[in-house]
Design a protein around this motif. Structure first.
Motif, PDB file in Angstrom:
ATOM      1  N   ARG A  11      30.153  -6.651 -42.870  1.00 18.14           N
ATOM      2  CA  ARG A  11      31.437  -6.450 -42.699  1.00 18.14           C
ATOM      3  C   ARG A  11      31.851  -6.125 -41.368  1.00 18.14           C
ATOM      4  NH1 ARG A  11      32.475  -8.539 -45.946  1.00 18.14           N
ATOM      5  NH2 ARG A  11      33.439  -8.318 -47.965  1.00 18.14           N
ATOM      6  N   LEU A  12      30.745  -5.429 -40.551  1.00 16.69           N
ATOM      7  CA  LEU A  12      30.879  -5.398 -38.992  1.00 16.69           C
ATOM      8  C   LEU A  12      31.021  -6.544 -38.343  1.00 16.69           C
ATOM      9  CD1 LEU A  12      31.003  -3.090 -37.003  1.00 16.69           C
ATOM     10  CD2 LEU A  12      28.341  -3.347 -36.713  1.00 16.69           C
ATOM     11  N   VAL A  13      30.052  -7.412 -38.552  1.00 15.29           N
ATOM     12  CA  VAL A  13      29.966  -8.898 -38.017  1.00 15.29           C
ATOM     13  C   VAL A  13      31.100  -9.628 -38.505  1.00 15.29           C
ATOM     14  CG1 VAL A  13      28.591 -10.872 -38.014  1.00 15.29           C
ATOM     15  CG2 VAL A  13      27.381  -8.553 -37.955  1.00 15.29           C
ATOM     16  N   ASP A  14      31.494  -9.624 -39.717  1.00 11.79           N
ATOM     17  CA  ASP A  14      32.627 -10.762 -40.068  1.00 11.79           C
ATOM     18  C   ASP A  14      33.801 -10.220 -40.092  1.00 11.79           C
ATOM     19  OD1 ASP A  14      32.647  -9.573 -42.692  1.00 11.79           O
ATOM     20  OD2 ASP A  14      31.486 -10.996 -43.484  1.00 11.79           O
ATOM     21  N   GLU A  16      18.941 -12.924 -39.759  1.00 13.23           N
ATOM     22  CA  GLU A  16      19.525 -14.098 -40.824  1.00 13.23           C
ATOM     23  C   GLU A  16      20.656 -13.714 -41.590  1.00 13.23           C
ATOM     24  OE1 GLU A  16      15.496 -16.683 -40.680  1.00 13.23           O
ATOM     25  OE2 GLU A  16      15.956 -15.679 -42.433  1.00 13.23           O
ATOM     26  N   ARG A  17      20.643 -12.511 -42.269  1.00 16.82           N
ATOM     27  CA  ARG A  17      21.256 -12.074 -43.339  1.00 16.82           C
ATOM     28  C   ARG A  17      22.715 -11.686 -42.707  1.00 16.82           C
ATOM     29  NH1 ARG A  17      19.291  -7.616 -46.782  1.00 16.82           N
ATOM     30  NH2 ARG A  17      18.284  -9.066 -47.834  1.00 16.82           N
ATOM     31  N   TYR A  18      22.601 -11.033 -41.592  1.00 19.31           N
ATOM     32  CA  TYR A  18      24.030 -10.659 -40.745  1.00 19.31           C
ATOM     33  C   TYR A  18      24.430 -11.590 -40.028  1.00 19.31           C
ATOM     34  CZ  TYR A  18      22.447  -6.661 -43.731  1.00 19.31           C
ATOM     35  OH  TYR A  18      22.031  -6.027 -44.751  1.00 19.31           O
ATOM     36  N   ASN A  19      23.810 -12.552 -39.454  1.00 23.16           N
ATOM     37  CA  ASN A  19      24.190 -13.349 -38.622  1.00 23.16           C
ATOM     38  C   ASN A  19      24.687 -12.484 -37.172  1.00 23.16           C
ATOM     39  OD1 ASN A  19      24.606 -15.892 -37.425  1.00 23.16           O
ATOM     40  ND2 ASN A  19      26.608 -16.000 -38.381  1.00 23.16           N
TER      41      ASN A  19
END
Ligand code: 9Z3
Length: 349
Positions: free
Chosen positions: A250-253, A282-285
């Motif tokens: 959520r932080l990233v997207d 990879e998971r959080y990009n």
């Protein structure tokens, strides 16, 4: 509020919120389904002091943004998982707060303003130099003026003057905001709030997530109100915890999609560190995972980016000279953040 005075949050997080103890009207946490990050925030009440923090954080960001300073959120210390609402027992995550407190000082030296989201009573920037674990200040004081005044021993004068100068300058410039947490619940709600407020400054915001965050929690619908009695369950304590939602996603997207995000990965088994750090990336990009092992975290870390793994190690000589590994980590991140800001600017051109 006087804008030239430092803002320090004065909320307390370590005492349980007994007044709102147990609210059985809150729907039971959906245990059978895979936990969606948003569910966590929907099925739990925010800490009662959050609006107070919100004002402090907003003014701090606004003030420092006007001064054209970059703002880094440094998270630090371990999160607890209370097993009772009137908390006697809790599960804790290991961290003294050394990484966070030390890193915050180096960010401040590089001109950043710092929101320091930390485990209450863990190490703080500047005061960490004279904490009981390293260098107890009381052991370096002596009486003068017939016992009416106190003086610092000669051997500490130099260090104390140097730290005090930096601390007072940071305070006078209003560049450090201390925000406490104790539980993983308080941590998650506060992180979300600060991330959303930081999104206003876009790529000038940096997240440096060094706090040791529990992977498990006990949903509020299942926390007993009072101290668990040893005879309650035939003398056994069986703890059934849920996985903590993957908040980094959520932080990233959605909470702070344009900011640069650096997270830490802690392992104890060296053979899986790089793999776990790469999987997280990879998971959080996001932009960077810094891997470290519990056993060697003060002398070596590995920067894991999509194309590269770079080890940063203190040499024997560095260790002898008491160099802190954060003095090597932070300048590298400052450079990466500059490049990140430029790449975001180029995107909109
Ligand atoms: C770290 O790995 C920190 O560097 C330490 C610092 C906790 C080892 P100290 O305070 O220790 O200097 O004594 N922090 C991140 C730990 C963590 O929980 N990471 C999560 C994970 O590994 C991701 S956010 O899954």
């Amino acid at each position: 509020m006087d804008q030239n005075r430092p803002i320090l949050s004065r909320v307390a997080t370590s005492a349980p919120d007994a007044s709102t103890a147990i609210d059985r009207s809150i729907t039971d946490f959906p245990v059978a389904t895979p936990i969606d990050e948003d569910n966590y925030f929907r099925f739990h009440k925010p800490p009662p002091y959050l609006s107070q923090i919100s004002n402090d954080v907003a003014s701090f960001i606004n003030y420092n943004h006007q001064k054209q300073r970059k703002v880094v959120l440094v998270t630090s210390g371990g999160t607890t998982v209370p097993l009772e609402n009137n908390t006697v027992r809790f599960i804790d995550n290991f961290s003294a707060g050394t990484r966070g407190a030390t890193s915050a000082e180096y960010f401040l030296e590089h001109g950043y303003s710092v929101i320091f989201l930390h485990r209450e009573f863990s190490l703080l920037p500047y005061s960490r130099h004279f904490s009981h674990t390293t260098n107890c200040l009381l052991d370096h004081l002596k009486f003068s003026n017939n016992g009416n005044n106190v003086e610092v021993d000669d051997d500490l004068q130099k260090d104390l003057v140097s730290v005090l100068k930096k601390y007072q300058q940071v305070k006078n410039e209003n560049r450090l905001l201390l925000v406490p947490f104790t539980t993983v619940h308080q941590y998650l709600f506060t992180l979300k709030l600060i991330a959303q407020e930081l999104s206003v400054i876009g790529s000038d915001a940096l997240f440096y997530l060094a706090a040791a965050v529990s992977d498990f929690f006990l949903p509020s619908s299942r926390i007993p109100e009072h101290k668990i009695q040893s005879h309650d369950h035939g003398g056994k304590l069986v703890v059934d915890l849920e996985p903590v939602p993957k908040f980094l996603r959520r932080l990233v997207d959605s909470w702070a999609p344009i900011a640069m995000i650096v997270s830490f990965k802690l392992e104890t088994d060296s053979s899986i560190l790089i793999k776990k750090a790469t999987t997280a990336l990879e998971r959080y990009n996001h932009q960077l995972v810094i891997g470290n092992l519990l056993q060697t975290r003060k002398t070596e870390v590995v920067f894991v980016t999509p194309n590269d793994n770079e080890w940063i190690k203190l040499s024997e000589k560095d260790i002898e000279n008491q160099l802190e590994i954060e003095s090597l980590i932070i300048p590298k991140i400052v450079t990466l953040h500059k490049e990140w800001i430029k790449s975001r600017d180029d995107l909109v051109k």
